[in-house]
Design an enzyme around this catalytic site. Structure first.
Site, PDB file in Angstrom:
ATOM      1  CG  ASP A  12       3.518  -3.224  -2.698  1.00 20.86           C
ATOM      2  OD1 ASP A  12       2.738  -2.673  -1.903  1.00 20.86           O
ATOM      3  OD2 ASP A  12       4.206  -4.219  -2.376  1.00 20.86           O
ATOM      4  CB  SER A  13       5.787  -0.819   0.325  1.00 26.08           C
ATOM      5  OG  SER A  13       5.347  -2.142   0.564  1.00 26.08           O
ATOM      6  CB  CYS A  75       0.698  -0.477  -1.841  1.00 26.47           C
ATOM      7  SG  CYS A  75       1.297  -0.295  -0.159  1.00 26.47           S
ATOM      8  CD  GLU A 154       9.506  -6.229   0.128  1.00 29.17           C
ATOM      9  OE1 GLU A 154      10.622  -5.857  -0.254  1.00 29.17           O
ATOM     10  OE2 GLU A 154       8.517  -6.263  -0.615  1.00 29.17           O
ATOM     11  CB  CYS A 186      -1.116  -6.430   3.483  1.00 23.60           C
ATOM     12  SG  CYS A 186       0.630  -6.239   3.016  1.00 23.60           S
TER      13      CYS A 186
HETATM   14  N1  DGL Z   1       1.930  -4.319   0.386  1.00 26.19           N
HETATM   15  C1  DGL Z   1       1.560  -3.264   1.272  1.00 26.19           C
HETATM   16  C2  DGL Z   1       0.045  -3.229   1.452  1.00 26.19           C
HETATM   17  O1  DGL Z   1      -0.689  -3.697   0.622  1.00 26.19           O
HETATM   18  C3  DGL Z   1       2.156  -3.178   2.633  1.00 26.19           C
HETATM   19  C4  DGL Z   1       3.485  -3.641   2.949  1.00 26.19           C
HETATM   20  C5  DGL Z   1       4.292  -2.661   3.765  1.00 26.19           C
HETATM   21  O2  DGL Z   1       4.096  -2.513   4.968  1.00 26.19           O
HETATM   22  O3  DGL Z   1       5.121  -2.046   3.151  1.00 26.19           O
HETATM   23  O4  DGL Z   1      -0.423  -2.708   2.427  1.00 26.19           O
END
Ligand code: DGL
Length: 259
Positions: A12-13, A75, A154, A186
């Site tokens: 994930d990010s 993600c 985060e 998200c």
């Molecule tokens: N967790 C990521 C998702 O599911 C997004 C978070 C980000 O913007 O980095 O879209």
């Protein structure tokens, strides 16, 4: 090593995909997992599609070099931007993505609108718009872009005034309406489910983690890739950020329970 006993890679990010990893540990307790959070480059949700694609490729390559037998893109944003290309490049392993869980939300058949919270990239990409077209005739679906929300999470902000103010700002115009369901598009957002419920109580809040993990399990079964070591699985957490706080937050989220 028997290919079946290799680990499954997740990325994930940042810390968001841990919400999907938790579901995977529950449903596939005998599997080993390597989780890669790209917190150094988070958030992905306000970057260009090309940048997100490049970052996703870098992380996927890192995990593939760890000898994974399957890759889960935990993600929504990276899935929207890169899943097709990732599947093309890593065609020798199953690559599973996540998308907003519109189907289960529509199937609830509740009265009112379905709100879908996600990053701006996820909501503007073709993948989501195709999904929207499929279900829009069946329900009144309202996309709610939430720039900055993944960043709060985060930063370890999972409750309190700052978060409540953010949520009020995004959601208060819908409070007067009847709402059938809220979809969390998200993977960071499941960690603040309780805070969303405080603002909009008694509405089902749905995320895509169960669907994604079920798809992973189906793939492992079909390809005869389920772990056969007979031991309880292990989890390895990796993050691109050097910050100690991010590792602490990751471990906290891994243990956190929510509905
Ligand atoms: N967790 C990521 C998702 O599911 C997004 C978070 C980000 O913007 O980095 O879209």
């Amino acid at each position: 090593m028997d290919v079946r006993n290799r680990p499954i890679g997740f990325f994930d990010s940042g810390v968001g995909g841990i919400s999907v990893l938790k579901e995977a540990i529950r449903i596939l307790p005998k599997e080993d997992f390597i989780y890669y959070g790209d917190s150094k480059n988070a958030p992905y949700g306000d970057k260009s599609v090309d940048e997100i694609r490049q970052l996703s490729f870098n992380v996927a390559q890192f995990l593939v070099e760890k000898n994974i037998k399957a890759l889960v893109v935990a993600c929504n944003t990276a899935t929207s931007a890169a899943i097709k290309d990732l599947r093309k490049k890593y065609s020798n392993i199953p690559v599973i993505g996540i998308e907003p869980a519109l189907k289960p939300a529509v199937e609830i058949k509740g009265m009112g609108k379905i709100l879908i919270m996600a990053t701006p990239v996820t909501l503007s990409e073709k993948k989501f718009n195709n999904l929207l077209k499929k279900y829009n005739g069946k329900s009144d679906i309202i996309p709610v872009p939430c720039p900055g929300l993944a960043e709060l999470i985060e930063a370890g902000i999972l409750s309190g005034n700052k978060l409540q103010n953010y949520l009020e700002d995004k959601l208060s115009s819908y409070i007067q309406n009847e709402i059938a369901a809220i979809v969390l598009g998200c993977t960071h957002y499941p960690f603040i489910k309780d805070e969303i419920s405080k603002l909009i109580p008694n509405v089902p809040i749905i995320d895509g983690s169960i669907g994604t993990v079920k798809q992973l399990k189906r793939k492992l079964i079909t390809l005869n890739l389920l772990n056969v070591s007979g031991e309880k699985g292990k989890v390895q957490m990796i993050n691109s950020s050097e910050s100690k706080e991010i590792m602490e937050l990751s471990n906290k989220l891994l243990k956190l329970s929510y509905n």
